[in-house]
Write an enzyme that holds these catalytic residues in place. Structure first.
Site, short mmCIF file in Angstrom:
data_model
loop_
_atom_site.label_atom_id
_atom_site.label_comp_id
_atom_site.label_asym_id
_atom_site.label_seq_id
_atom_site.Cartn_x
_atom_site.Cartn_y
_atom_site.Cartn_z
N LYS A 289 0.83 -1.07 -0.16
CA LYS A 289 -0.13 0.11 -0.04
C LYS A 289 0.83 1.33 0.01
O LYS A 289 1.69 1.27 0.68
CB LYS A 289 -0.92 0.03 1.25
CG LYS A 289 -1.97 0.88 0.93
CD LYS A 289 -3.20 0.54 2.21
CE LYS A 289 -4.25 1.57 2.31
NZ LYS A 289 -5.60 0.97 2.89
N GLU A 375 -19.45 -5.67 10.51
CA GLU A 375 -20.15 -4.92 11.28
C GLU A 375 -21.18 -5.96 11.86
O GLU A 375 -21.61 -5.71 13.00
CB GLU A 375 -20.83 -3.85 10.47
CG GLU A 375 -20.11 -2.82 9.97
CD GLU A 375 -18.89 -2.90 8.99
OE1 GLU A 375 -19.04 -4.06 8.17
OE2 GLU A 375 -18.20 -2.10 8.57
N ARG A 403 -25.03 -2.14 7.62
CA ARG A 403 -24.70 -3.60 7.12
C ARG A 403 -25.02 -4.59 8.53
O ARG A 403 -25.40 -5.64 8.22
CB ARG A 403 -23.20 -3.77 6.94
CG ARG A 403 -22.76 -5.19 6.41
CD ARG A 403 -21.68 -5.36 5.47
NE ARG A 403 -21.94 -4.70 4.13
CZ ARG A 403 -21.01 -4.65 3.49
NH1 ARG A 403 -19.57 -5.28 3.81
NH2 ARG A 403 -21.15 -4.21 2.31
C1 LIG Z 1 -18.71 -2.27 5.23
C2 LIG Z 1 -17.32 -1.43 5.21
N1 LIG Z 1 -17.14 -1.19 6.56
C3 LIG Z 1 -15.88 -0.36 6.41
C4 LIG Z 1 -15.48 0.41 5.48
C5 LIG Z 1 -14.32 1.20 5.77
N2 LIG Z 1 -13.10 0.63 4.99
C6 LIG Z 1 -12.78 1.38 3.53
S1 LIG Z 1 -11.43 0.78 3.10
C7 LIG Z 1 -11.15 -0.27 4.36
C8 LIG Z 1 -10.14 -1.14 4.28
C9 LIG Z 1 -9.83 -2.03 3.20
O1 LIG Z 1 -8.70 -2.76 3.30
P1 LIG Z 1 -8.21 -3.52 2.09
O2 LIG Z 1 -9.61 -4.27 1.48
O3 LIG Z 1 -7.11 -4.40 2.45
O4 LIG Z 1 -7.91 -2.57 1.17
P2 LIG Z 1 -6.41 -1.80 1.11
O5 LIG Z 1 -7.11 -0.07 1.45
O6 LIG Z 1 -5.44 -2.42 1.90
O7 LIG Z 1 -6.28 -1.78 -0.47
C10 LIG Z 1 -12.17 -0.02 5.28
C11 LIG Z 1 -12.19 -0.69 6.71
C12 LIG Z 1 -16.15 0.16 4.15
N3 LIG Z 1 -15.72 0.84 3.09
N4 LIG Z 1 -16.95 -0.62 4.28
#
Ligand SMILES: Cc1ncc(C[n+]2csc(CCOP(=O)(O)OP(=O)(O)O)c2C)c(N)n1
Ligand SMILES: CC(=O)[C@@H](O)[C@H](O)COP(=O)(O)O
Ligand SMILES: [Mg+2]
Length: 642
Positions: A289, A375, A403
């Site tokens: 990242k 969630e 959710r």
């Molecule tokens: C249902 C839900 N919960 C929380 C989030 C907040 N959120 C957005 S990106 C993320 C992290 C995602 O991590 P990953 O899938 O590993 O993607 P990366 O950013 O590492 O590329 C979170 C928790 C969300 N978008 N949707």
């Protein structure tokens, strides 16, 4: 002498079809330019930087190998889709990202045919890809056609139940589809949980797995220019140790892990998969990242989200703050409570910083739980913590709590368990737009029997509400507050325990009463000031509670005024609807009483600043003023009386 071409390659690429003639070496160059363009664009707009930088090579490889928009490329969450947007006819607007009238920060069907499925909440991509692959096989018809279905999902997003539900179904249906697991060992915060450890073990202990079907003779199937790369892919795949991954147990073929920044690995593997794969296949790609931009790579959040910044130094250009953030106030008060009461505990679903729980995690790690992007589980887990005699605060953004709604109803409300819901990002949030707006929680929480629902009008009120929630053991209780800074009010020396279901009077006036629920109180006060210059002094009250309503106060407001106007940062079906129901039940309307309810309009409002979004929603001070004049039948300047 530089061997770079004099005209940037990126300037020649408006859409993926333009990439088809590029050699692999040119694709490497294109990726380099795409990364620079992404950094440059986000430095002027702010937004999600780290995730996009981590998938630059993957984006180039996918668009080079597959035929979008016929092939459906689905980015999970889609906060990593800026490089994809640049390559798909949107480079000319990339510096409008997340602004009013500009590009969305997420994929959006209405924005481009290259965004076949919108996202912003996580872990939906595998379900979506499966849906496209089934639609294709059933002869579904869409303008661009239906080809491959490809989901790109992060290691964080993969931890959610929904991703597993989709894999379970996909393994069973056995349709050809591709899931790319983009494993950067980061969520927003460092990822937690057994899945994260499992993924790490996949490459720490057994670096490679075999994909027998793909490896066998793949090279001979490919056109001449690709044979060399495919041979390398085949060699690589052949070198992989045999062993069952959990993905294989679910019916997926598994390839990986491969280096997601190495086009020499990505291109041949994708070409081979395209030529040979049958059934569902998962390609495990390792990335970093923030890759390629030192300030992002070294940042604690790996550049997950950033304000505008100086490209050279990486320094972010943040406006100075004049008041504490609501999130910070919640986090601080919770820690104070936890210090005095060892039953206080907290749950976050992968948002420890965003919800202000990081402080609790630091001070009381054994009582603070990051459950991952989960969630639904988080809510039920909190319910059982409450059933077990603890005092859980379940801290979630309004939009993500959606959710976990069945769990709120079934596990918390029906069982009357005292879970304290700290609902952050209530109301319109700004640059993240409609997907992240906290529009519905007043409605979906207030219609639950036994649920107490509060909204803080300012940061001092939030202090009282956190403490009131902690003291409320009789059943579930929720309090909501918006994104961003407070109003700058004086903070209380001691928190108050609010009387459940009692509002407060702010000013006593005549003719019209303005009953605010939440932080529109500030705009309501401004509207009242403007009205006083016109000789109208409204009464103002802060409802504090949408459930239970302050029946006594509301009926007195009715008795003492010609008209009542409610104002809330939520959709229809919330506070105003409950007040309307009360007034109807009391027969107030039979006597012709004037009532208006100011709620968010029945549309999804696109991204802009929160102030602009509330302007679109007609909920700022001038619109509150206009509503008062309208209900009282006072003509405004330039307007004739009917
Ligand atoms: C249902 C839900 N919960 C929380 C989030 C907040 N959120 C957005 S990106 C993320 C992290 C995602 O991590 P990953 O899938 O590993 O993607 P990366 O950013 O590492 O590329 C979170 C928790 C969300 N978008 N949707
Ligand atoms: C993509 C996503 O869902 C989060 O990164 C979100 O954008 C965070 O929002 P805040 O900036 O309000 O914490
Ligand atoms: Mg990740």
């Amino acid at each position: 002498m530089s061997d770079r071409p004099s005209t940037p390659l990126l300037d020649q690429i408006a859409r993926p079809a333009d990439m088809k003639g590029l050699s692999d070496a040119q694709l490497v160059q294109l990726a380099h330019e795409l990364r620079q363009e992404t950094i440059s664009a986000v430095s002027t707009t702010g937004g999600h930087l780290g995730a996009g930088l981590g998938v630059v090579e993957l984006t180039v490889a996918l668009h080079a190998v597959f035929n979008t928009p016929r092939d459906k490329l689905i980015w999970d969450v889609s906060h990593q889709s800026y490089p994809h947007k640049i390559l798909t006819e949107r480079r000319d607007r990339i510096r409008t990202l997340r602004t009013k009238g500009g590009l969305s920060g997420f994929t959006k069907r209405s924005e481009s045919p290259y965004d076949p499925f919108g996202a912003a909440h996580s872990s939906t991509s595998i379900s979506a890809a499966l849906g496209f692959s089934v639609a294709r096989d059933l002869g579904g018809v869409v303008p661009e056609g239906l080809g491959e279905a490809i989901a790109v999902i992060g290691d964080g997003a993969m931890s959610a139940g929904m991703a597993f539900e989709a894999m379970n179904n996909a393994g069973h249906l056995d349709k050809r589809m591709i899931v790319i697991l983009n494993d950067n060992e980061m969520s927003i915060a460092p990822p937690v949980g057994a899945l994260s450890s499992y993924l790490s073990r996949l490459y720490a202990e057994e670096p490679f797995q075999e994909l027998k079907a793909v490896a066998k003779g793949a090279a001979s199937l490919l056109p001449e220019p690709f044979r060399e790369g495919a041979k390398r892919a085949k060699d690589m795949l052949k070198g992989m140790a045999v062993g069952g991954t959990m993905f294989e147990s679910l019916g997926f073929s598994y390839i990986g892990p491969i280096d997601g920044h190495d086009l020499d690995q990505l291109l041949p593997v994708l070409r081979t998969v395209k030529a040979r794969a049958r059934g569902p296949i998962l390609i495990h790609v390792l990335t970093k990242k923030g890759k390629g931009y030192a300030p992002a790579e070294t940042a604690r959040d790996k550049g997950h989200a950033t304000a505008k910044f100086d490209m050279v130094t990486g320094e972010q250009k943040k406006a100075p703050s004049n008041a504490p953030s609501y999130t910070g106030v919640f986090g601080d008060e919770l820690v104070k409570l936890a210090a005095k009461d060892d039953k206080i505990c907290a749950v976050t679903a992968a948002m420890p910083d965003g919800t202000g729980l990081s402080l609790m995690a630091e001070r009381y790690p054994s009582r603070c739980f990051d459950v991952g992007i989960a969630e639904q589980h988080g809510v039920t887990f909190a319910a059982a913590l409450a059933a077990g005699g603890m005092k859980p605060f379940c801290a979630m953004y309004s939009t993500f709590l959606q959710r976990g709604y069945d769990q709120v109803v079934h596990d918390v409300a029906i069982q009357r368990l005292p879970v304290r819901f700290a609902i952050d990002r209530a109301g319109l949030v700004g640059a993240d737009g409609a997907t992240h707006a906290g529009s519905f929680d007043i409605g979906f929480m207030s219609n639950l029997p036994g649920m107490v629902v509060m909204a803080a009008a300012d940061e001092a009120e939030l202090v009282h509400m956190v403490h009131t929630a902690a003291a409320h053991d009789a059943g579930p209780i929720a309090f909501r507050y918006p994104r961003g800074e407070g109003e700058g009010v004086e903070m209380p020396e001691e928190p108050q325990l609010l009387e459940i279901g009692k509002g407060r009077m702010i000013q006593t006036g005549k003719r019209v009463a303005l009953l605010s629920f939440g932080t529109r109180l500030g705009e309501t006060r401004k509207a009242a000031e403007a009205l006083s210059a016109k000789g109208i002094t409204p009464t103002i009250a802060d409802a504090r509670f949408a459930k239970p309503l302050d029946r006594e106060m509301i009926l007195k407001l009715v008795a003492d005024h010609e008209a009542l106007i409610t104002i809330e940062e939520g959709a229809v079906g919330g506070f105003g609807s409950h007040v309307a129901q009360l007034l109807a039940d009391e027969g107030v309307f039979d006597a012709g009483f004037k009532f208006r309810s100011m709620v968010l309009p029945d549309t999804f409002i696109d991204q802009a600043s929160p102030k602009d979004m509330y302007e679109t929603a007609a909920m700022n001070a001038p619109q509150i003023e206009a509503k008062v004049l309208e209900v009282l039948g006072v003509a405004q300047i330039g307007e004739k009386r009917a």
